[in-house]
Write a protein that holds these residues in place. Structure first.
Motif, PDB file in Angstrom:
ATOM      1  N   THR A  48       0.874  -1.426  -0.026  1.00  0.00           N
ATOM      2  CA  THR A  48      -0.152   0.661   0.093  1.00  0.00           C
ATOM      3  C   THR A  48       0.498   0.942  -0.359  1.00  0.00           C
ATOM      4  O   THR A  48       2.028   0.717   0.449  1.00  0.00           O
ATOM      5  N   CYS A  49       0.227   2.114  -0.457  1.00  0.00           N
ATOM      6  CA  CYS A  49       1.050   4.073  -0.379  1.00  0.00           C
ATOM      7  C   CYS A  49      -0.453   4.438  -0.239  1.00  0.00           C
ATOM      8  O   CYS A  49      -1.149   4.451  -0.036  1.00  0.00           O
ATOM      9  N   GLU A  50       0.220   5.954   0.223  1.00  0.00           N
ATOM     10  CA  GLU A  50      -0.954   7.135   0.351  1.00  0.00           C
ATOM     11  C   GLU A  50      -1.047   7.726  -0.230  1.00  0.00           C
ATOM     12  O   GLU A  50      -0.289   7.332  -1.838  1.00  0.00           O
TER      13      GLU A  50
ATOM     14  N   LEU B 219       3.249   9.024  -4.920  1.00  0.00           N
ATOM     15  CA  LEU B 219       3.029   8.685  -6.486  1.00  0.00           C
ATOM     16  C   LEU B 219       2.687   7.748  -7.800  1.00  0.00           C
ATOM     17  O   LEU B 219       2.273   8.268  -8.196  1.00  0.00           O
ATOM     18  N   PRO B 220       2.601   6.449  -6.881  1.00  0.00           N
ATOM     19  CA  PRO B 220       1.674   5.497  -7.863  1.00  0.00           C
ATOM     20  C   PRO B 220       0.065   5.716  -7.093  1.00  0.00           C
ATOM     21  O   PRO B 220      -0.386   5.461  -7.761  1.00  0.00           O
ATOM     22  N   GLY B 221       0.078   6.238  -6.366  1.00  0.00           N
ATOM     23  CA  GLY B 221      -1.324   6.609  -6.273  1.00  0.00           C
ATOM     24  C   GLY B 221      -2.191   5.832  -5.933  1.00  0.00           C
ATOM     25  O   GLY B 221      -1.901   5.515  -4.817  1.00  0.00           O
ATOM     26  N   ASP B 222      -3.154   5.553  -6.257  1.00  0.00           N
ATOM     27  CA  ASP B 222      -4.693   4.217  -6.067  1.00  0.00           C
ATOM     28  C   ASP B 222      -3.748   3.342  -6.966  1.00  0.00           C
ATOM     29  O   ASP B 222      -4.802   2.231  -6.961  1.00  0.00           O
ATOM     30  N   LEU B 223      -2.803   2.897  -7.192  1.00  0.00           N
ATOM     31  CA  LEU B 223      -2.692   2.022  -8.346  1.00  0.00           C
ATOM     32  C   LEU B 223      -2.392   0.958  -7.105  1.00  0.00           C
ATOM     33  O   LEU B 223      -3.103  -0.440  -7.689  1.00  0.00           O
ATOM     34  N   PHE B 224      -1.713   0.662  -6.340  1.00  0.00           N
ATOM     35  CA  PHE B 224      -1.612  -0.063  -5.411  1.00  0.00           C
ATOM     36  C   PHE B 224      -3.216  -0.727  -5.047  1.00  0.00           C
ATOM     37  O   PHE B 224      -3.424  -1.875  -5.064  1.00  0.00           O
ATOM     38  N   GLY B 225      -3.744   0.018  -4.076  1.00  0.00           N
ATOM     39  CA  GLY B 225      -5.021  -0.230  -3.105  1.00  0.00           C
ATOM     40  C   GLY B 225      -6.694  -0.784  -4.953  1.00  0.00           C
ATOM     41  O   GLY B 225      -7.054  -1.696  -4.148  1.00  0.00           O
ATOM     42  N   GLN B 226      -5.962  -0.264  -6.444  1.00  0.00           N
ATOM     43  CA  GLN B 226      -6.486  -0.606  -7.101  1.00  0.00           C
ATOM     44  C   GLN B 226      -6.583  -2.271  -7.597  1.00  0.00           C
ATOM     45  O   GLN B 226      -7.034  -3.517  -7.934  1.00  0.00           O
ATOM     46  N   LEU B 227      -4.966  -2.986  -7.639  1.00  0.00           N
ATOM     47  CA  LEU B 227      -4.684  -3.565  -7.875  1.00  0.00           C
ATOM     48  C   LEU B 227      -5.159  -4.599  -6.647  1.00  0.00           C
ATOM     49  O   LEU B 227      -4.879  -6.459  -7.425  1.00  0.00           O
ATOM     50  N   MET B 228      -5.271  -4.822  -5.149  1.00  0.00           N
ATOM     51  CA  MET B 228      -5.419  -5.808  -4.731  1.00  0.00           C
ATOM     52  C   MET B 228      -7.281  -6.156  -4.616  1.00  0.00           C
ATOM     53  O   MET B 228      -7.849  -6.807  -4.366  1.00  0.00           O
ATOM     54  N   ARG B 229      -7.857  -4.123  -4.770  1.00  0.00           N
ATOM     55  CA  ARG B 229      -9.055  -4.481  -5.032  1.00  0.00           C
ATOM     56  C   ARG B 229     -10.012  -5.919  -5.653  1.00  0.00           C
ATOM     57  O   ARG B 229     -10.536  -6.346  -6.919  1.00  0.00           O
ATOM     58  N   GLU B 230      -8.708  -5.357  -7.253  1.00  0.00           N
ATOM     59  CA  GLU B 230      -9.153  -6.883  -8.728  1.00  0.00           C
ATOM     60  C   GLU B 230      -8.051  -8.574  -8.408  1.00  0.00           C
ATOM     61  O   GLU B 230      -8.750  -8.658  -9.094  1.00  0.00           O
ATOM     62  N   ASP B 231      -7.733  -8.089  -7.170  1.00  0.00           N
ATOM     63  CA  ASP B 231      -7.220 -10.093  -7.109  1.00  0.00           C
ATOM     64  C   ASP B 231      -7.778 -10.595  -6.292  1.00  0.00           C
ATOM     65  O   ASP B 231      -8.764 -10.614  -5.312  1.00  0.00           O
ATOM     66  N   PRO B 232      -8.151 -11.652  -7.045  1.00  0.00           N
ATOM     67  CA  PRO B 232      -9.279 -12.210  -6.620  1.00  0.00           C
ATOM     68  C   PRO B 232      -9.048 -13.347  -5.239  1.00  0.00           C
ATOM     69  O   PRO B 232      -9.799 -13.865  -4.709  1.00  0.00           O
ATOM     70  N   SER B 233      -7.975 -13.036  -4.382  1.00  0.00           N
ATOM     71  CA  SER B 233      -7.201 -13.739  -3.843  1.00  0.00           C
ATOM     72  C   SER B 233      -8.150 -13.384  -2.382  1.00  0.00           C
ATOM     73  O   SER B 233      -7.503 -13.431  -0.923  1.00  0.00           O
ATOM     74  N   THR B 234      -7.983 -11.409  -2.023  1.00  0.00           N
ATOM     75  CA  THR B 234      -7.979 -10.133  -0.837  1.00  0.00           C
ATOM     76  C   THR B 234      -9.378 -10.772  -0.944  1.00  0.00           C
ATOM     77  O   THR B 234     -11.020 -10.950  -1.885  1.00  0.00           O
ATOM     78  N   ILE B 235     -10.279 -10.231   0.151  1.00  0.00           N
ATOM     79  CA  ILE B 235     -11.196 -10.315   0.757  1.00  0.00           C
ATOM     80  C   ILE B 235     -11.725  -9.258   0.575  1.00  0.00           C
ATOM     81  O   ILE B 235     -11.331  -8.108   0.699  1.00  0.00           O
ATOM     82  N   LYS B 236     -12.656  -9.058  -0.425  1.00  0.00           N
ATOM     83  CA  LYS B 236     -13.404  -7.630  -0.673  1.00  0.00           C
ATOM     84  C   LYS B 236     -14.492  -6.421   0.726  1.00  0.00           C
ATOM     85  O   LYS B 236     -14.306  -7.048   1.739  1.00  0.00           O
ATOM     86  N   GLY B 237     -14.139  -5.428  -0.156  1.00  0.00           N
ATOM     87  CA  GLY B 237     -13.497  -5.145   1.608  1.00  0.00           C
ATOM     88  C   GLY B 237     -12.369  -4.653   2.830  1.00  0.00           C
ATOM     89  O   GLY B 237     -12.175  -3.747   3.249  1.00  0.00           O
ATOM     90  N   ALA B 238     -11.897  -5.625   2.740  1.00  0.00           N
ATOM     91  CA  ALA B 238     -10.422  -5.552   3.769  1.00  0.00           C
ATOM     92  C   ALA B 238      -9.073  -6.289   2.695  1.00  0.00           C
ATOM     93  O   ALA B 238      -9.219  -7.136   3.080  1.00  0.00           O
ATOM     94  N   GLU B 239      -9.160  -5.041   2.153  1.00  0.00           N
ATOM     95  CA  GLU B 239      -7.527  -6.196   0.550  1.00  0.00           C
ATOM     96  C   GLU B 239      -6.780  -6.550   1.631  1.00  0.00           C
ATOM     97  O   GLU B 239      -5.931  -6.200   0.998  1.00  0.00           O
ATOM     98  N   THR B 240      -6.552  -5.130   2.393  1.00  0.00           N
ATOM     99  CA  THR B 240      -5.503  -4.527   3.068  1.00  0.00           C
ATOM    100  C   THR B 240      -5.073  -5.987   4.374  1.00  0.00           C
ATOM    101  O   THR B 240      -3.593  -6.155   5.137  1.00  0.00           O
ATOM    102  N   LEU B 241      -6.135  -6.891   4.917  1.00  0.00           N
ATOM    103  CA  LEU B 241      -5.246  -7.502   5.506  1.00  0.00           C
ATOM    104  C   LEU B 241      -4.731  -8.900   4.519  1.00  0.00           C
ATOM    105  O   LEU B 241      -4.827  -9.101   3.589  1.00  0.00           O
ATOM    106  N   MET B 242      -3.354 -10.326   5.346  1.00  0.00           N
ATOM    107  CA  MET B 242      -2.811 -10.161   5.194  1.00  0.00           C
ATOM    108  C   MET B 242      -3.845 -11.618   4.848  1.00  0.00           C
ATOM    109  O   MET B 242      -3.279 -12.651   3.849  1.00  0.00           O
ATOM    110  N   LEU B 243      -5.050 -11.894   5.592  1.00  0.00           N
ATOM    111  CA  LEU B 243      -5.937 -13.152   5.518  1.00  0.00           C
ATOM    112  C   LEU B 243      -6.706 -13.338   4.530  1.00  0.00           C
ATOM    113  O   LEU B 243      -7.019 -12.183   3.743  1.00  0.00           O
ATOM    114  N   GLY B 244      -6.475 -13.843   3.196  1.00  0.00           N
ATOM    115  CA  GLY B 244      -7.620 -14.089   2.269  1.00  0.00           C
ATOM    116  C   GLY B 244      -8.198 -15.037   2.062  1.00  0.00           C
ATOM    117  O   GLY B 244      -9.318 -15.696   3.264  1.00  0.00           O
ATOM    118  N   GLU B 245      -9.600 -14.917   1.229  1.00  0.00           N
ATOM    119  CA  GLU B 245     -11.062 -15.896   1.327  1.00  0.00           C
ATOM    120  C   GLU B 245     -10.917 -17.177   0.435  1.00  0.00           C
ATOM    121  O   GLU B 245     -11.502 -17.788   0.427  1.00  0.00           O
TER     122      GLU B 245
END
Length: 411
Positions: free
Chosen positions: A31-33, A37-63
């Motif tokens: 993540t980053c603020e 420079l990357p802006g919301d790029l990292f956040g967007q990639l995590m939201r599109e990652d199928p292994s993350t929990i929707k709404g809690a992408e920053t948690l290490m534990l996936g679904e």
């Protein structure tokens, strides 16, 4: 096994795999603020990652679930399960196949094979499958020994085996403390610490008392008609966390007198602990028999069967003393009552109580009054064994709260 046989290429192939439940997939969030420079790029990639929990992408534990990538840890009290497969890789028919699985520990060798009978024949590209289970009851090094013997179509008997070593670790650290009450009751505090790397759900922690005791669990809080655990509704124990359990043991009526005079070590009972980890994997441990050092009462034990909590100043009140002969001889007892600064005994001092046999007891009602307010200690009783001319003095037998029945001005 000689060198020639060890280098020989066998017709059968042996595969052994441990059966474990899958685990939740974990990923490392990057993540980053927003002002970076990357802006919301990292956040967007995590939201599109199928292994993350929707709404809690920053948690290490996936679904998502993943299959185990290694042998993993085995803890004492868990069930070890393994899948054994013998496959015929040749183009020949193999006969009289016998698969044997033994578990070697530091103290014993256990046969885990479901069947000890040989399979008549195994055609090419066919296999023999077996699943073994074993509840692990020892810590330390374990070796799974899988041996296969068979006969070729030309009548040659062959044999090979493989070894699989694994360590059994200790999941819990259990410490116990005993507290002796003024009566025959014993309080047991059990400290249980989770020394694994994953949280545990504590399904049951109970004390199985010995035949001499009844046990009362003190880990519940009364809430109306139902009791609630002192640890809350979610009974989870995080890694390296410690939890205290408390139990009260009281001798059964038929053993009450014997329990009071037993010398040396007495057996209390054993703890039964059941827990679940990860996706419901169950583990169970039973401690060895817990023992405590019985308190020494000397030749004569003096205890109170009845005493009021609060008494009035300068008003007589009654108590009932219990005198138990803890020696191995008969005593002829004489009772003396000595007044103290605040406690005054009512009655005749120096009276004979009569003979008291070994392990016998008598209940003695007494009357006294207090001339001083506050928390007062009952003292001044003296017992004499006239047979041996031996005297036993008892101070600080109990404490009683003395209050004034009038107002402070009238007192």
């Amino acid at each position: 096994m000689d060198v020639t046989q060890a280098k020989q290429e066998h017709l059968l192939a042996l595969k052994v795999m441990r059966l474990t439940k899958p685990t939740l997939f974990t990923n490392l969030p990057v993540t980053c603020e927003d002002r970076d420079l990357p802006g919301d790029l990292f956040g967007q990639l995590m939201r599109e990652d199928p292994s993350t929990i929707k709404g809690a992408e920053t948690l290490m534990l996936g679904e998502m679930l993943t299959l185990p990538q290694n042998f993993g840890n085995i803890f004492l009290g868990e069930t070890f399960s393994s899948y054994i497969s013998v496959h015929n890789d040749s183009n020949q028919v193999v006969k009289d196949i016998l698969v044997k699985a033994d578990l070697q520990t530091s103290s014993q060798r256990l046969n885990l094979s479901a069947s000890n009978s040989a399979v008549a024949e195994l055609k090419p590209e066919s296999c023999i499958d077996d699943v073994i289970h074993h509840e692990v009851k020892e810590i330390g090094t374990h070796i799974l020994v899988c041996a296969v013997s068979y006969t070729t179509q030309y009548g040659e008997k062959l044999y090979f085996r493989k070894f699989f070593k694994f360590q059994v670790l200790k999941p819990l650290d259990v410490k116990t403390k005993f507290y002796n009450a003024e009566t025959d009751e014993v309080f047991l505090e059990a400290q249980i610490q989770n020394i694994t790397t994953s949280p545990m759900f504590m399904e049951k922690v109970s004390l199985e008392p010995s035949m001499m005791y009844n046990v009362t669990e003190l880990n519940m809080v009364s809430s109306g008609d139902l009791g609630e655990s002192t640890f809350g509704k979610m009974s989870y124990l995080q890694p390296m966390d410690t939890r205290q359990y408390l139990y009260c043991l009281k001798p059964k009526p038929e053993y009450a007198e014997k329990a009071g005079v037993i010398k040396g070590v007495t057996v209390i009972g054993k703890l039964d602990i059941v827990w679940k980890t990860n996706l419901g994997e169950r583990g169970r441990l039973q401690t060895s028999q817990l023992q405590r050092m019985a308190p020494g009462y000397g030749d004569i034990r003096l205890s109170l069967e009845m005493i009021p909590d609060t008494v009035n100043l300068e008003e007589p009140f009654d108590i009932i003393c219990k005198i138990t002969n803890c020696s191995e001889r008969t005593m002829d007892l004489e009772l003396e009552m000595c007044n103290t600064r605040s406690i005054h005994w009512c009655g005749v001092s120096g009276r004979q109580l009569g003979k008291l046999s070994p392990a016998a007891f008598l209940s003695l009602p007494l009357t006294l009054l207090s001339s001083v307010q506050g928390l007062q200690s009952i003292s001044g009783l003296r017992l004499t064994d006239t047979f041996l001319k031996r005297t036993y003095e008892y101070d600080d037998i109990a404490q009683v709260c003395v209050v004034c029945q009038y107002t402070s001005n009238e007192c």
